[in-house]
Write a protein that holds these residues in place. Structure first.
Motif, short mmCIF file in Angstrom:
data_model
loop_
_atom_site.label_atom_id
_atom_site.label_comp_id
_atom_site.label_asym_id
_atom_site.label_seq_id
_atom_site.Cartn_x
_atom_site.Cartn_y
_atom_site.Cartn_z
N HIS A 18 58.89 32.88 45.87
CA HIS A 18 59.50 33.88 44.98
C HIS A 18 58.69 34.11 43.71
N ILE A 19 57.73 33.24 43.42
CA ILE A 19 57.03 33.28 42.14
C ILE A 19 55.59 33.73 42.30
N PHE A 20 54.89 33.12 43.22
CA PHE A 20 53.46 33.38 43.41
C PHE A 20 53.23 34.22 44.65
N MET A 21 52.25 35.10 44.57
CA MET A 21 51.83 35.88 45.72
C MET A 21 50.71 35.15 46.44
N LYS A 22 50.57 35.43 47.74
CA LYS A 22 49.45 34.89 48.48
C LYS A 22 48.14 35.31 47.81
N GLY A 23 47.29 34.34 47.57
CA GLY A 23 46.03 34.60 46.88
C GLY A 23 46.06 34.16 45.43
N GLN A 24 47.25 33.99 44.85
CA GLN A 24 47.36 33.51 43.48
C GLN A 24 47.37 31.99 43.48
N LYS A 25 46.79 31.40 42.43
CA LYS A 25 46.89 29.95 42.27
C LYS A 25 48.36 29.56 42.18
N GLY A 26 48.72 28.55 42.96
CA GLY A 26 50.11 28.10 42.94
C GLY A 26 50.89 28.49 44.18
N ALA A 62 40.26 42.73 37.24
CA ALA A 62 40.72 42.64 38.62
C ALA A 62 40.98 41.20 39.05
N ALA A 63 40.37 40.24 38.37
CA ALA A 63 40.59 38.83 38.70
C ALA A 63 41.77 38.25 37.94
N LEU A 106 38.56 61.44 41.90
CA LEU A 106 39.30 60.74 40.85
C LEU A 106 38.57 59.42 40.54
N ALA A 107 38.27 59.19 39.28
CA ALA A 107 37.47 58.02 38.90
C ALA A 107 38.24 57.11 37.94
N ASN A 108 37.92 55.82 38.04
CA ASN A 108 38.49 54.78 37.17
C ASN A 108 40.01 54.69 37.29
N TYR A 109 40.48 55.01 38.48
CA TYR A 109 41.92 54.97 38.75
C TYR A 109 42.11 54.83 40.25
N GLY A 110 43.05 53.97 40.66
CA GLY A 110 43.27 53.81 42.09
C GLY A 110 44.07 52.57 42.38
N ALA A 111 43.54 51.71 43.24
CA ALA A 111 44.21 50.47 43.61
C ALA A 111 43.75 49.39 42.63
N PHE A 112 44.58 49.11 41.63
CA PHE A 112 44.17 48.26 40.52
C PHE A 112 44.29 46.76 40.82
N GLY A 113 45.16 46.38 41.75
CA GLY A 113 45.37 44.96 41.97
C GLY A 113 45.97 44.31 40.74
N SER A 129 46.76 41.62 52.62
CA SER A 129 47.75 41.68 51.55
C SER A 129 47.60 40.50 50.61
N THR A 130 46.52 39.73 50.77
CA THR A 130 46.28 38.56 49.93
C THR A 130 45.58 38.97 48.64
N ILE A 131 46.15 38.56 47.50
CA ILE A 131 45.58 38.90 46.20
C ILE A 131 44.15 38.37 46.10
N GLY A 132 43.26 39.21 45.57
CA GLY A 132 41.86 38.82 45.41
C GLY A 132 41.40 38.99 43.97
#
Length: 556
Positions: free
Chosen positions: A351-359, A96-97, A536-543, A35-38
């Motif tokens: 409350h502000i940053f998700m795991k994997g995000q800077k901060g 995605a980044a 289905l193409a170019n659509y899915g789990a976008f992050g 569940s860590t943002i990549g």
């Protein structure tokens, strides 16, 4: 169903993001994810030449939009965001980044042209027009900036989005250029004008609050709203004949409002092309469906429990809220909810940053799990046991926990109910249909605890003034009615800081104060697991990425 960032920096409340559902089955072949943002995503990327022309993309909504004005408080939900995303301008797109790029369909150039004062110059694509044929101009931007400035409280907005810091919007070299000058610096200025509505929607409070309540009067994307069928709970988007950009591969996009329990069967029966899957049973069921694949990318969506700390409310005292928080076993909830789906699930501690995000850092010490300390706090605050429930001054510590009518949320509430019973707090569980949860219950403050999710974006600081700043005359998205002048001042400093590293440091100082005031209890962030049709193409789990609806389609 929030599955991507719209481009705006404010957070969106979600009733059925599908984050949680208990399950402990070992009879599955699903490999747990993270569940860590990549910096990658899973959308079955293909060149448009590989896609067939035409087709209908079938998507699901958890509720029917209360309004199609995403900027207005009733429309600021995941359902509205999903519907209007293919239909309205946004200033920037994200990969995605989380790296931003100017959306050249709408703007040929956007430049930070001054820092003292801060000034941004937007040059609008000369081909960009609204669906009624009128050009998109600087006046649309000036009108929206004024509407979201907060100066007129009859505009019932979701968030000011930094426009309270805009001094003026002026005409540039021609009508296709807008020069935005700030009275105070604003760190996340790239999230503004996303989406952009026409001047007719924002030029008066009456228009802002109601013009687009039952549909979009005009739009300006590759798709437009073609039909709204409230009887069938269905919204259909069709190609916009006035669109000037690349021709979409799809003919239509159809949104159907379905109860969350129907999402997996709809995937299995080939009635949807993609849907969020929660819990190991749903994920396993989707993986075993014919013609279906799992697509996964962690995303900035997270579930939580928000308190109602309004003046005079039962939970007005922040120390009572902290005591209740300390009695809730967040790790136990996360273990039950993400078992088998997430590898080594952990609670979200910011409350502000998700795991994997800077901060991201753990600021959750004030609500660390300690039922003994929680009980002592309540004793010291004068809440004494009378039988099984505590009382003080003739009031029982009996609270209502409201949530979307979904088994997943109820199961979490039942764990909370058991935890709180151990310290003499009685919890009553109240479920509400998705269409009325915010408008009829949470926004009016008719709760003690509320369970829902926030769908965030690649610009996390915008949540600070939107959710955690407190102005009793302009709540924006502060559902808790909790805050302080000290936190407001620190939020102002944070969003004015143009150095990203310093801004993140200040944001974490804000988060520490948010935990200390007992605003809400973060649970966990989304793993971003979707069941999708294999073609289905170019659509899915976008992050963190935004969708390009001109490239979405089905492989030949």
């Amino acid at each position: 169903m929030r599955i991507r960032s719209l481009g705006t920096q404010f957070a969106i409340p979600c009733v059925a993001v599908g984050l949680i559902l208990s399950g402990c089955s070992s009879d599955n072949d699903v490999t747990p994810g993270t569940s860590t943002i990549g910096s990658t995503n899973d959308i079955n990327a293909h060149d448009v030449a590989d896609l067939r022309d035409g087709g209908n993309l079938r998507l699901v909504l958890s509720s029917f939009p209360e309004s199609f004005n995403y900027l207005q408080v009733d429309g600021g939900t995941d359902s509205t965001g999903d519907v209007i995303e293919p239909t309205l301008p946004v200033a920037y797109t994200s990969n995605a980044a989380g790296e931003l790029a100017i959306n050249h369909d709408y703007f040929t150039d956007i430049q930070l042209t001054g820092t003292n004062p801060q000034q941004v110059t937007y040059t609008i694509n000369p081909k960009a027009v609204w669906t009624d044929g009128t050009p998109i101009t600087w006046e649309d931007m000036r009108s929206q900036a004024a509407a979201l400035s907060g100066r007129d409280t009859t505009y019932l907005m979701t968030a000011t989005s930094g426009f309270e810091r805009v001094e003026k919007v002026e005409r540039g070299v021609d009508d296709r250029q807008a020069i935005v000058t700030f009275s105070q610096p604003y760190a996340e200025w790239q999230g503004q004008f996303s989406p952009l509505y026409p001047k007719a929607t924002t030029e008066s409070a009456a228009a802002f609050n109601d013009r687009d309540r039952n549909g979009l009067a005009v739009s300006a994307g590759p798709f437009q709203i073609g039909a709204i069928d409230r009887g069938q709970n269905r919204i259909t988007l069709t190609r916009n004949p006035a669109w000037w950009g690349a021709t979409p591969k799809l003919d239509t996009i159809t949104f159907s409002v379905l109860d969350s329990s129907a999402w997996l069967p709809a995937i299995q029966n080939n009635e949807l092309d993609i849907a969020y899957m929660s819990g190991i049973e749903n994920v396993t069921g989707a993986k075993q469906a014919v013609g279906v694949v799992l697509r996964r990318t962690p995303e900035p969506s997270w579930s939580h429990i928000t308190f109602n700390g309004a003046p005079g409310s039962l939970l007005e005292d922040p120390q009572v809220r902290i005591a209740i928080s300390k009695a809730i076993d967040r790790q136990g909830i996360v273990n039950a909810s993400q078992n088998g789906v997430v590898d080594d699930p952990k609670p979200l501690n910011n409350h502000i940053f998700m795991k994997g995000q800077k901060g991201y850092q753990d600021n959750s010490a004030p609500i660390s799990f300690d039922p003994t300390a929680a009980a002592k706090m309540l004793d010291d605050l004068g809440w004494k046991l009378n039988g099984d429930v505590r009382e003080k001054n003739g009031r029982r510590l009996e609270i209502r926990d409201v949530m979307y009518q979904q088994d997943a949320w109820v199961q979490t509430a039942q764990i909370v109910q058991q935890n709180l019973a151990q310290i003499g707090v009685k919890l009553n569980i109240q479920t509400v249909p998705g269409s009325g949860l915010f408008k009829d219950v949470i926004d009016p403050g008719n709760f003690e605890l509320a369970q829902f999710s926030w769908g965030g974006s690649y610009l996390p600081l915008g949540a600070l003034p939107q959710i955690y700043a407190y102005d009793p005359n302009n709540l924006q998205s502060n559902k808790a009615r909790i805050g302080s002048p000290e936190l407001n001042a620190l939020i102002d400093r944070t969003i004015a800081e143009l150095d990203p590293e310093k801004a993140r440091e200040l944001a974490n100082q804000c988060d520490q104060m948010i935990f200390e005031e007992g605003y809400s209890i973060p649970l966990h962030q989304a793993s971003g697991t979707y069941a999708a049709r294999a073609d289905l193409a170019n659509y899915g789990a976008f992050g963190l990425a935004t969708a390009d609806y001109t490239k979405v389609g089905f492989v030949k």
